[in-house]
Motif scaffolding. Structure first.
Motif: not given
Length: 692
Positions: A594-614
């Motif tokens: 089980k993985l949890a990925v959290h963008d903790t930046t407080f910014s109106p610019n929100q990001f969508r990105m791929p994340l490779d996990v091995i």
């Protein structure tokens, strides 16, 4: 609650167009008592727009990519009416934002404005925003330049023939750029020889035409002038300078990217108008016969013009930006190296006479391999019919096309007696040659249409450094190199620099380092095969090679090879500031993760990105690509065998903050100082900080 009041907009902040968006949103800091607050700020200044703030209505004047963005923004803002929201609606903020829901509501409002304005500004035509500029009333078709360099008297005499085609009827004058340091001695028609009246003031030259010109007419005007040549130390602000070579001989060179070519020859300067590249340039260079003169293009002939002087003539067959025109006069000798199949091409190295052995050691083993790699990554060299040349210079370097300046590396950052902490650069590759030669593809062959697109020059050339390091030393060193660049990025600034009038105003260090990171991440999103196909296609596309391009053009090419929409990527990384800060946590239970990925930046610019996990399992390695959306994302993965470790390796491909803590001076820009680099701070302990 009287403790929390919406602050007033300062009177010093006018509202152009819709107005500045200036707000301070109080919210409770959980680390202190509940009655205390902190006040984060956000501030952006949208300019007056040509396009309406609509909700996706089809408008033939709006690019298709923007219509898609309008539609997305419309869904987010849920506006029922196509009319834009009022200033009052945007600024009607809750007086207390302690609750998370209030912050979310504000973020949605901010998102609408911060997304929409940069997108519109980014795709606005620079020519449309310059309707009243008389330099847009004509297009330059060619220049004929005649330079006479007298180092002994510190004097440059010149004659510039401007051939132009009128694009607006009824003009009665030809307006050019000419620095006040030029002494205009005469202006005449090229064909009839008739003298023309002119006015030279405030770095402009206005030439009165004999009669009003109509659209389609051609103009041929000869401008004669003189220019004193200052000491080389004034090169950064004068465009031309003279110093002494190690043997005591005079050494005259030019460099003018951030000042403009008009400070040493009158022209329609690309410093203001990069979109107008002349189709061809001819250069006649006269100099003392004890020295040697070099400039751009193919050498046509050499003549002995008069006793004690030599003249050589050069031609540039392809369009160029004016700041790429250069001259070098000094105690040069020329070295030649065969290149290509059966030596069909020749590489030229113009170096000082005492440095020929060093040039053999430095250039001959490395430059051919560098060119082969660049042609493989970016496409064929664009100027073989002129020449490829490196020219030794007394300054660090400049991408003068077909006469690339390469000088000593990092001399200005070292204190007397201090060893060079980056001597490994010189040991393994000539950093300036790698960066400046890459500009022959990015900046010289394909040029930005407007200086807001400056990253198309510098970001691409900077990423060429990283590709070269990867070629020499492998992927681990590539990621180390990119990690060092990440420390230099100012997260408060966008890569695209809107509303700028000239190259200096658009210049910012983000066009180098964040621009390179944008390409690094784009490569990660697209995959190597599609990414390098897109680079080659973009650079060799006849619409852009020898011409101008925009970020939107590059995006369209990338989308063709990606087979999908990339507007989300360019919007968040090019047109909007900031970066995410991903926190990755996981829990392993046998073969379940089980993985949890959290963008903790407080910014109106929100990001969508791929994340490779091995997932390292007892049966081997498994790779998974996860798509991280704004906010908190959770994933459940099922491995084929019990999981031993989890490695989020994709983070090294994502700019989620500085990858290193501190570092010493690093790149070719470190020696440059000036008011336009106000965000660059040097400290006594040789640390560097960006963003003051």
């Amino acid at each position: 609650n009287s403790k929390h009041q919406t602050p007033r907009i300062p009177a010093s902040e006018p509202f152009p167009g819709f107005g500045n968006f200036f707000c301070r949103i109080p919210f409770h800091n959980r680390s202190v008592r509940t009655d205390s607050t902190q006040w984060p700020e956000c501030h952006t200044r949208p300019q007056r727009l040509r396009y309406p703030l609509c909700t996706g209505a089809q408008d033939s004047a709006v690019p298709g990519c923007l219509q898609r963005r309008f539609s997305k923004v419309s869904q987010l803002s849920k506006q029922k009416s196509p009319s834009p929201p009022s200033r009052r609606e945007f600024l009607r903020l809750p007086t207390v934002c302690a609750k998370r829901e209030h912050v979310k509501q504000f973020a949605k409002r901010a998102f609408v404005l911060l997304v929409l304005f940069p997108a519109l500004i980014a795709n606005a035509s620079p020519r449309r925003s310059r309707r009243g500029d008389p330099r847009t009333f004509y297009d330059v078709t060619s220049y004929i330049l005649d330079f006479r360099v007298d180092p002994g008297s510190h004097l440059l005499r010149g004659a510039v023939t401007v051939n132009a085609r009128v694009v607006r009827s009824g003009i009665d004058s030809l307006v050019l750029d000419a620095g006040d340091s030029l002494q205009i001695t005469g202006v005449r028609e090229a064909v009839s020889g008739q003298s023309l009246k002119f006015k030279h003031a405030s770095n402009r030259l206005s030439v009165a035409l004999p009669h009003p010109a109509e659209a389609g007419d051609t103009l041929q005007v000869v401008l004669e002038y003189t220019r004193s040549i200052p000491e080389q130390f004034g090169l950064a602000t004068t465009g031309i300078g003279v110093t002494k070579a190690p043997g005591g001989e005079p050494w005259v060179t030019t460099s003018c990217q951030l000042t403009g070519a008009h400070w040493w020859w009158p022209c329609k300067a690309s410093f203001f108008h990069p979109e107008d590249k002349p189709d061809s340039i001819r250069i006649r260079l006269t100099f003392p016969d004890t020295l040697f003169g070099v400039t751009n293009g193919r050498l046509v002939r050499e003549v002995a013009s008069e006793p004690g002087w030599k003249t050589n003539e050069w031609i540039l067959h392809h369009p160029r930006l004016t700041y790429l025109v250069a001259l070098y006069v000094g105690p040069y000798t020329v070295l030649k190296q065969p290149f290509g199949e059966n030596g069909s091409d020749t590489l030229f190295y113009y170096v000082l006479r005492q440095d020929t052995a060093k040039a053999h050691r430095e250039f001959f083993p490395r430059i051919p391999d560098e060119l082969r790699q660049y042609q493989d990554w970016f496409g064929p060299f664009a100027f073989w019919d002129e020449k490829f040349a490196l020219v030794q210079s007394p300054y660090a370097g400049m991408e003068h096309s077909t006469a690339v300046a390469v000088g000593p590396i990092f001399p200005h950052t070292l204190r007397p007696g201090e060893p060079n902490p980056l001597s490994w650069y010189e040991e393994y590759f000539n950093f300036m040659a790698v960066h400046e030669v890459a500009h022959e593809w990015w900046g010289n062959a394909v040029s930005a249409r407007d200086w807001g697109e400056f990253w198309l020059h510098e970001g691409f050339a900077t990423y060429a450094e990283a590709l070269w390091v990867e070629h020499l030393y492998g992927p681990e060193i590539l990621h180390e190199y990119m990690a060092r660049l990440s420390f230099r990025i100012d997260s408060s600034r966008t890569v695209y620099q809107p509303r700028h009038k000239n190259a200096r105003e658009a210049y910012h260090l983000n066009i180098y380092w964040k621009g390179a990171w944008v390409l690094h991440m784009l490569r990660y999103v697209m995959g190597d095969s599609q990414f390098f196909q897109a680079l080659r296609a973009f650079n060799t596309d006849p619409r852009f090679r020898y011409g101008n391009a925009t970020t939107a053009d590059f995006q369209a090419v990338c989308e063709r090879f990606y087979h999908g929409d990339l507007s989300w990527f360019f919007l968040q990384w090019i047109y909007r500031p900031g970066h995410p800060h991903f926190s990755v946590n996981w829990e392993v239970n046998g073969s379940d993760v089980k993985l949890a990925v959290h963008d903790t930046t407080f910014s109106p610019n929100q990001f969508r990105m791929p994340l490779d996990v091995i997932l390292d399992t007892k049966a081997g390695e498994e790779r998974h690509r996860l798509w991280v959306e704004p906010g908190l994302d959770t994933f459940e993965l099922k491995a084929k065998a019990p999981v031993v470790t989890v490695r989020p390796v994709g983070l090294r491909w994502i700019l989620d903050g500085p990858k290193t803590g501190t570092m010493t001076y690093f790149t070719d820009l470190d020696f440059i100082k000036g008011t336009f680099l106000d965000s660059l701070v040097f400290t006594n302990d040789r640390k560097l900080f960006v963003g003051g």
